[in-house]
Design a protein around this motif. Structure first.
Motif, PDB file in Angstrom:
ATOM      1  N   LEU A   1      16.695 -22.408  12.184  1.00  0.00           N
ATOM      2  CA  LEU A   1      16.161 -23.731  11.835  1.00  0.00           C
ATOM      3  C   LEU A   1      15.659 -24.491  13.063  1.00  0.00           C
ATOM      4  N   LEU A   2      15.575 -23.785  14.176  1.00  0.00           N
ATOM      5  CA  LEU A   2      15.245 -24.464  15.420  1.00  0.00           C
ATOM      6  C   LEU A   2      13.887 -25.174  15.346  1.00  0.00           C
ATOM      7  N   GLU A   3      12.962 -24.534  14.630  1.00  0.00           N
ATOM      8  CA  GLU A   3      11.617 -25.129  14.545  1.00  0.00           C
ATOM      9  C   GLU A   3      11.608 -26.439  13.772  1.00  0.00           C
ATOM     10  N   ARG A   4      12.578 -26.578  12.833  1.00  0.00           N
ATOM     11  CA  ARG A   4      12.589 -27.770  11.985  1.00  0.00           C
ATOM     12  C   ARG A   4      13.673 -28.742  12.415  1.00  0.00           C
ATOM     13  N   LYS A   5      14.125 -28.639  13.657  1.00  0.00           N
ATOM     14  CA  LYS A   5      15.304 -29.422  14.053  1.00  0.00           C
ATOM     15  C   LYS A   5      15.062 -30.926  14.022  1.00  0.00           C
ATOM     16  N   ASP A   6      13.811 -31.364  14.163  1.00  0.00           N
ATOM     17  CA  ASP A   6      13.554 -32.805  14.155  1.00  0.00           C
ATOM     18  C   ASP A   6      12.997 -33.307  12.831  1.00  0.00           C
ATOM     19  N   SER A   7      13.099 -32.447  11.799  1.00  0.00           N
ATOM     20  CA  SER A   7      12.708 -32.912  10.462  1.00  0.00           C
ATOM     21  C   SER A   7      13.898 -33.597   9.819  1.00  0.00           C
ATOM     22  N   LYS A   8      13.595 -34.572   8.977  1.00  0.00           N
ATOM     23  CA  LYS A   8      14.669 -35.268   8.273  1.00  0.00           C
ATOM     24  C   LYS A   8      15.276 -34.349   7.217  1.00  0.00           C
ATOM     25  N   PHE A   9      16.576 -34.538   7.004  1.00  0.00           N
ATOM     26  CA  PHE A   9      17.303 -33.700   6.051  1.00  0.00           C
ATOM     27  C   PHE A   9      16.678 -33.767   4.663  1.00  0.00           C
ATOM     28  N   LYS A  10      16.208 -34.966   4.263  1.00  0.00           N
ATOM     29  CA  LYS A  10      15.679 -35.109   2.901  1.00  0.00           C
ATOM     30  C   LYS A  10      14.395 -34.315   2.693  1.00  0.00           C
ATOM     31  N   GLU A  11      13.758 -33.906   3.793  1.00  0.00           N
ATOM     32  CA  GLU A  11      12.522 -33.130   3.654  1.00  0.00           C
ATOM     33  C   GLU A  11      12.790 -31.620   3.559  1.00  0.00           C
ATOM     34  N   PHE A  12      14.039 -31.218   3.673  1.00  0.00           N
ATOM     35  CA  PHE A  12      14.383 -29.795   3.658  1.00  0.00           C
ATOM     36  C   PHE A  12      14.395 -29.221   2.249  1.00  0.00           C
ATOM     37  N   SER A  13      14.082 -27.919   2.141  1.00  0.00           N
ATOM     38  CA  SER A  13      14.270 -27.228   0.870  1.00  0.00           C
ATOM     39  C   SER A  13      15.746 -26.895   0.722  1.00  0.00           C
ATOM     40  N   LEU A  14      16.148 -26.507  -0.497  1.00  0.00           N
ATOM     41  CA  LEU A  14      17.565 -26.220  -0.725  1.00  0.00           C
ATOM     42  C   LEU A  14      18.076 -25.118   0.200  1.00  0.00           C
ATOM     43  N   GLY A  15      17.246 -24.081   0.384  1.00  0.00           N
ATOM     44  CA  GLY A  15      17.657 -22.983   1.255  1.00  0.00           C
ATOM     45  C   GLY A  15      17.883 -23.461   2.676  1.00  0.00           C
ATOM     46  N   MET A  16      16.991 -24.350   3.147  1.00  0.00           N
ATOM     47  CA  MET A  16      17.143 -24.872   4.507  1.00  0.00           C
ATOM     48  C   MET A  16      18.368 -25.767   4.619  1.00  0.00           C
ATOM     49  N   LYS A  17      18.604 -26.556   3.553  1.00  0.00           N
ATOM     50  CA  LYS A  17      19.798 -27.412   3.548  1.00  0.00           C
ATOM     51  C   LYS A  17      21.066 -26.568   3.660  1.00  0.00           C
ATOM     52  N   GLN A  18      21.066 -25.464   2.884  1.00  0.00           N
ATOM     53  CA  GLN A  18      22.238 -24.592   2.892  1.00  0.00           C
ATOM     54  C   GLN A  18      22.419 -23.955   4.271  1.00  0.00           C
ATOM     55  N   ARG A  19      21.308 -23.587   4.908  1.00  0.00           N
ATOM     56  CA  ARG A  19      21.418 -22.993   6.238  1.00  0.00           C
ATOM     57  C   ARG A  19      21.883 -24.020   7.263  1.00  0.00           C
ATOM     58  N   LEU A  20      21.411 -25.263   7.082  1.00  0.00           N
ATOM     59  CA  LEU A  20      21.876 -26.330   7.982  1.00  0.00           C
ATOM     60  C   LEU A  20      23.384 -26.518   7.822  1.00  0.00           C
ATOM     61  N   ALA A  21      23.840 -26.425   6.558  1.00  0.00           N
ATOM     62  CA  ALA A  21      25.273 -26.577   6.300  1.00  0.00           C
ATOM     63  C   ALA A  21      26.060 -25.477   7.012  1.00  0.00           C
ATOM     64  N   ILE A  22      25.518 -24.270   7.028  1.00  0.00           N
ATOM     65  CA  ILE A  22      26.208 -23.174   7.729  1.00  0.00           C
ATOM     66  C   ILE A  22      26.225 -23.450   9.230  1.00  0.00           C
ATOM     67  N   ALA A  23      25.089 -23.909   9.759  1.00  0.00           N
ATOM     68  CA  ALA A  23      25.047 -24.253  11.192  1.00  0.00           C
ATOM     69  C   ALA A  23      26.095 -25.310  11.505  1.00  0.00           C
ATOM     70  N   SER A  24      26.201 -26.290  10.616  1.00  0.00           N
ATOM     71  CA  SER A  24      27.164 -27.367  10.818  1.00  0.00           C
ATOM     72  C   SER A  24      28.596 -26.836  10.810  1.00  0.00           C
ATOM     73  N   ALA A  25      28.859 -25.914   9.886  1.00  0.00           N
ATOM     74  CA  ALA A  25      30.210 -25.358   9.793  1.00  0.00           C
ATOM     75  C   ALA A  25      30.549 -24.488  11.000  1.00  0.00           C
ATOM     76  N   LEU A  26      29.512 -23.984  11.671  1.00  0.00           N
ATOM     77  CA  LEU A  26      29.763 -23.100  12.816  1.00  0.00           C
ATOM     78  C   LEU A  26      29.887 -23.848  14.139  1.00  0.00           C
ATOM     79  N   LEU A  27      29.565 -25.161  14.119  1.00  0.00           N
ATOM     80  CA  LEU A  27      29.496 -25.935  15.370  1.00  0.00           C
ATOM     81  C   LEU A  27      30.714 -25.783  16.260  1.00  0.00           C
ATOM     82  N   ASN A  28      31.886 -25.756  15.623  1.00  0.00           N
ATOM     83  CA  ASN A  28      33.122 -25.744  16.417  1.00  0.00           C
ATOM     84  C   ASN A  28      33.605 -24.320  16.676  1.00  0.00           C
ATOM     85  N   ASP A  29      32.743 -23.321  16.497  1.00  0.00           N
ATOM     86  CA  ASP A  29      33.156 -21.922  16.595  1.00  0.00           C
ATOM     87  C   ASP A  29      34.463 -21.731  15.846  1.00  0.00           C
TER      88      ASP A  29
END
Lengths: 278, 299
Positions: free
Chosen positions: B119-147
């Motif tokens: 999702l690096l290319e879309r890192k400065d897009s607002k969350f509301k502009e994301f598709s469901l798949g991108m939202k879900q991937r962002l959620a995974i990135a978020s869950a991985l933040l703390n290793d």
């Protein structure tokens, strides 16, 4: 503490509506200065509001805190939506999953309320000093800083009111309904007062004794209306053979009542959240 | 082995409905767990309880060795339940930075994790502009933040298109291969089968089975065979002690094994009897077959 505050500010910082409403709020406070320029004629006599002594130290503290407190409704919108948004975005749930406790969540909101109240109080302090320096007749230090307790009352009034908003937002979860409920609550306080005053306890002071413990009533008792203190009104009244013997000072009882309500609201919000399944 | 999550006799009632009923299981480090169960079997409620958003009615649970409070322990857990929940007016980076603040992680992790989920290319897009798949991937990135020591995913592919499902599964497999413990709740059996080593099977809030996917069924699998002369093939296999029930299905012969046996051994055995095979597959029952078997037994 700082961590919780920075979490909440991070949430607010990027919200455009929050930024706009807060900006409007603080700009409106500075607009108190505009009152100084109001002029009107009444029965051939020209009045300039600024000449009525409203910007005289120490009266200015009373007048400005009273006027500025009316504007608190703008910030109430921000406070209510910063809680109800967490429900509608379901981010409250995500925050908890990410490791924020329910206690920390409420605390971060309350710290933000305190911060808003502190900034607003400082703002009123600065505006009042500038206005006072420009218009006041007396400029001795002991006169300037006399009656500064109105600022303290102002701070407490905001904290109490915003805590009430916070509680309602947690209780009702939707901003429009929470603000609506706030209005309904205000009307309820007035209706029950009227019923007790003119019907149940007619002819006694019992109604006043009871209503001073109401949250909104106690908040409004913190800073009483300053109008009847104005030279103009006093003169007019004495000409009609009336005089006002009101105590305009900040009194201890409303301070205690509002403080207790604040504790109840914040603890209540926490208890509600703790009990709920999200 | 290190225990990550211990659940003892957990119960949750919503009014008269018992969503979780006296549930006990443990999650060990390093495995990929699937929580299986039909809709309404208590999967999400169980996860809600251990994730601090649903209050339990009875029983107890603890994270890791149980020495810290649940919300402190959750800082070492990554979890996504149901929909991806973020602030719509913030960008991907701003949202993740907020999570960093909550978890007490350095902001530097944000870009690294966004790269993992592409999702690096879309890192400065607002969350509301994301598709469901991108939202879900962002959620995974978020869950991985703390290793995290464990990644919890509740129906991660729900509502995604096939491409999105494939992408998410790829990410999950990738994370699992790096040794992160994963707990995956799903009602899609093949999804669990594809990525999990262990399963917890729930039905009506009760645990039917906890253990390895392989250990779910005591059977030794079955063979699917084809030959030019199917009758000779069937005759050759009959009477051998290793083979159990047989059935003809279309132009194949299905033979259930009674004892462990290699496919190559079967091949050699038949070749010695003068039968050459055109098709030979040895397979275990699918998770779906095992799951249905198991839930049937309990009825």
């Amino acid at each position: 503490m700082l961590r919780l505050l920075s979490i909440e500010l991070h949430k607010l910082r990027f919200s455009r509506s929050t930024k706009i409403i807060s900006a409007v709020y603080f700009i409106l406070i500075t607009f108190i200065a505009l009152i100084a320029s109001i002029e009107f004629s009444f029965g051939g006599v020209n009045f300039r509001i600024a000449d009525q002594g409203i910007f005289n130290f120490p009266f200015i503290w009373h007048f400005n805190t009273y006027i500025a407190a009316i504007l608190k409704f703008f910030l109430a919108i921000v406070i209510v939506s910063m809680v109800s948004n967490e429900y509608s975005f379901r981010t409250l749930k995500q925050n908890l999953i990410d490791g924020l406790s329910k206690k920390e969540f409420i605390l971060s909101k309350f710290l933000t309320v305190l911060l808003f109240a502190v900034i607003s109080t400082l703002f009123v302090l600065i505006v009042s000093i500038i206005l006072g320096m420009s218009f006041s007749d007396k400029l001795e230090w002991d006169v300037i800083f006399y009656d500064l307790d109105y600022l303290g009352a102002y701070f407490l009034k905001l904290v109490g009111f915003f805590s009430f908003c916070l509680f309602l937002a947690v209780l009702i979860k939707r901003s429009a309904f929470a603000l609506g409920f706030l209005f309904i609550w205000f009307i309820l306080e007035q209706i029950t007062y009227a019923m007790m005053k003119w019907w149940i306890f007619k002819g006694t002071d019992i109604a006043d004794t009871i209503t001073q413990f109401y949250p909104l009533e106690a908040m409004s008792n913190l800073i009483k209306e300053p109008w009847t203190r104005l030279g103009l009104v006093q003169t007019a009244a004495s000409q009609l053979g009336e005089s006002f013997t009101k105590n305009y000072e900040v009194q201890l009882l409303p301070i205690i009542v509002v403080s207790v309500w604040t504790v109840i609201f914040i603890y209540g919000a926490y208890a509600l959240l703790k009990k709920r399944d999200l | 082995m290190n225990t990550i999550l211990t659940i003892n006799n957990l119960t949750k009632r919503f009014g008269t409905l018992t969503a979780v009923d006296d549930l006990s299981f443990t999650i060990e480090k390093g495995n990929v767990y699937g929580i299986l169960g039909p809709n309404g079997s208590g999967k999400s409620t169980t996860l809600g309880i251990v994730l601090n958003v649903v209050n339990k009615t009875a029983g107890n649970f603890h994270w890791f060795d149980g020495s810290s409070t649940t919300h402190e322990a959750l800082k070492n857990v990554g979890a996504i339940i149901e929909h991806p929940n973020f602030y719509p007016y913030m960008t991907a980076v701003q949202n993740l930075e907020l999570v960093c603040k909550i978890k007490g992680v350095a902001k530097e992790k944000v870009e690294e994790k966004l790269a993992i989920v592409d999702l690096l290319e879309r890192k400065d897009s607002k969350f509301k502009e994301f598709s469901l798949g991108m939202k879900q991937r962002l959620a995974i990135a978020s869950a991985l933040l703390n290793d995290p020591e464990i990644l919890i995913l509740d129906e991660p592919t729900n509502g995604l298109d096939p491409q999105g499902i494939h992408q998410i599964r790829g990410i999950i497999k990738n994370i699992a291969s790096q040794g992160t413990t994963i707990l995956l709740a799903s009602h899609l059996l093949d999804e669990v089968e594809k990525v999990c080593t262990h399963v917890v099977i729930l039905r009506k809030g009760k645990s039917l089975y906890t253990g390895t996917v392989d250990g779910m069924n005591a059977s030794h699998g079955f063979l699917t065979l084809q030959s030019n002369d199917m009758n000779a093939l069937e005759a050759a296999m009959q009477g051998h002690p290793s083979f159990g029930t047989m059935k003809r299905e279309a132009d194949s012969l299905i033979v259930y094994l009674k004892e462990p046996m290699d496919a190559s051994e079967v091949n050699r055995l038949l070749f010695e009897k003068g039968i050459s095979l055109s098709h030979l597959v040895k397979r275990k029952e699918s998770l779906e077959e095992q799951f249905l078997e198991l839930t049937k037994k309990q009825n």
